[in-house]
Design an enzyme around this catalytic site. Sequence first.
Site, PDB file in Angstrom:
ATOM      1  N   GLU B 209       0.797  -1.315  -0.001  1.00 29.15           N
ATOM      2  CA  GLU B 209       0.073  -0.220   0.041  1.00 29.15           C
ATOM      3  C   GLU B 209       0.860   1.004   0.005  1.00 29.15           C
ATOM      4  O   GLU B 209       2.048   1.163   0.130  1.00 29.15           O
ATOM      5  CB  GLU B 209      -1.028  -0.031   1.289  1.00 29.15           C
ATOM      6  N   HIS B 248      -4.327   2.391   8.471  1.00 29.62           N
ATOM      7  CA  HIS B 248      -2.916   2.107   8.839  1.00 29.62           C
ATOM      8  C   HIS B 248      -1.929   3.354   9.204  1.00 29.62           C
ATOM      9  O   HIS B 248      -1.901   4.109   8.398  1.00 29.62           O
ATOM     10  CB  HIS B 248      -2.084   1.197   8.087  1.00 29.62           C
TER      11      HIS B 248
END
Lengths: 396, 290
Positions: B209, B248
């Site tokens: 990511e 996150h």
Amino acid sequence: MNLHEYQGKEILSSFGVRIQRGKVATTPAEAVEAAKKLTEETGTGWHVIKAQVHAGGRGKGGGVKLAKNLQEVEEIAGQIIGMNLVTPQTSAEGKKVHQVLVAEDVYYPGDSEPEEYYMSVLLNRGTGKNMIMYSTEGGMDIEEVAEKTPHLIFTEEIDPATGLLGFQARRIAFNLGLSGTAFKEMTKFVAALYKAYSASDSSLFEINPVLKTSDDKIMAVDAKVSLDDNALYRHKDYAAMRDKREENPVEVEAKEVGLNYVDLDGNVGCMVNGAGLAMATMDLIKQAGGEPANFLDVGGTADAERVETAFNLILKDPNVKAILVNIFGGIVRCDRVAQGIVDAYKNMGTINVPIIVRLQGTNADIAKELIDNSGLDVQSAIQFQEAADKVQQVLA
Amino acid sequence: MSVLVNKDSKIIVQGFTGSEGTFHAGQMIEYGTNVVGGVTPGKGGQSHLDKPVFNTVEEAVKETGADVSIIFVPPAFAADAIMEAANAGIKVIIAITEGIPVSDMIKAADYIKDKDCRLIGPNCPGVITPGEAKVGIMPGFVFKKGKVGIVSKSGTLTYEAADQVVKQGLGITTAIGIGGDPIIGTTTKEAVELLINDPETEAVVMIGEIGGQLEADAAKWIKASGTKKPVIGFIAGETAPAGRTMGHAGAIVSGEGESAADKKKILRENGVHVVDSPAEIGKKVAELLS
């Protein structure tokens, strides 16, 4: 969590970092009072009026101005308080200014020329250690310095076992070309700055500029401070500094109910479990011809109450033309999530945009049946691609 | 074969008697994982889920011969739990806990760097070797045994990828959730390297990511290694705005090479088979293995 300049400076000062002193004001009259007091305490003649918003580049947008007398303090404070300040880091609408910092003038003439430097403390993700990044090119956009003159940016990595060492502070002062009193002042400044960073559990300190005054004092003229959200539980006093007015109201509301939400500009809302899958879902929306209206991680529980809260948040955005729910049921069973969606929908009465629900994982088949037989205007899917195709259809 | 955990792993659970620890340890045992006990300071001598509870990791290792630990300890105490496990000689430490202060993790990472152990996570779903050991919070049934390795920063996206691979009639050797925090024990490159060197793994799915350089470092290693095993890559967050944290703690674009587009470019330049759509991970794996 981001802080205002004046709050960041308060923290720095409490650890012995010399700062450009100032007082906060929310009205022009308060600004005048602040200026008078500041003159008493510091002897400053002129004052700098600085807009307090969470955005860099304030000077470029007219948010930082010099006042040479009390009348100018009042006038300038009147202009800045209440304005929508547009800077290279804000949206086109800008950010509303609720308060100003009335600060002492530190660029006074003296035995030597004032000099500006750049200094930041942050985590080097590559090495897992903190580092001090600094440059002789202060007062400028550091990204620009990095691009045009990368050799003028230095870094000093901090060993977690020892903390900042004396020779490292001296190396920084030497590299900035300092000698004599200014050199000693700089080593003290760097040591106090790192202590403040470490003790406050910050994730970023950016001091731009660090100023050497004409009488060889070293001080922080500006301070951008970000605190580590995960460490706020041990800094209740810093946590209380949060200024919700600086945050997106929908994001504040989401945070209060424990949802992780980021507002975006698109037309398809989404509700997903897990941050990685949420980002992947946003990407899929784009590939299906839409634009994501938000990032929303509902986490492990997706009961009716949570789903309803999430739907309400998403629907606050008038641009939303469809909602895609993407849940990978692992430990959470899909049929329970489906029931949550059906109940939430019934509670809310009518929802004016089409809803596509993709449930995959434990009991996905039962969940699909539940949705399909609910009689509600909700389309169901099991495969990821199927969901994307349905988004494309409803947007067409 | 497999990597990190298998049927012979002796696993202890730190934070065993807490609600998270109890629930997931129960699921792990039900899956058939060889859980030999747990640690909760102050509850030593008791029995929980029919397994012994110890006061310290050291004691647990001495009594059970444990070599793997999974950590469900709350964020404020999790870094200490990691260091305790390393100090007691645990070889594979899997930290599930989300929300550990960065400064705590800097200390923990520094403390364990010269110890003979490997840390996975924190803020990760754990590690699963299907049919042998589930040391994490993932739904076990999604993962069928096979020849594809998975490395991922994300939980549910790992399940998604595994599900797609399984639906293609393939299976998983080991799936490693490395975690989404700014500081993690095992990098993408290290996890990919473990799987490429595993004789039973024939292909690797690498899911990344936005934020950091981990995927780029892995891609450069893949090219330099000269491996013939295909690596399939996906990077989440093409539509994420710069400067915002996306769930996150580590998922934030803060510099050059950290956006999804930049990462995909680097991956492609180094021979990784990148899919743009998260719905096509399984299909791509099947195509490359046929």
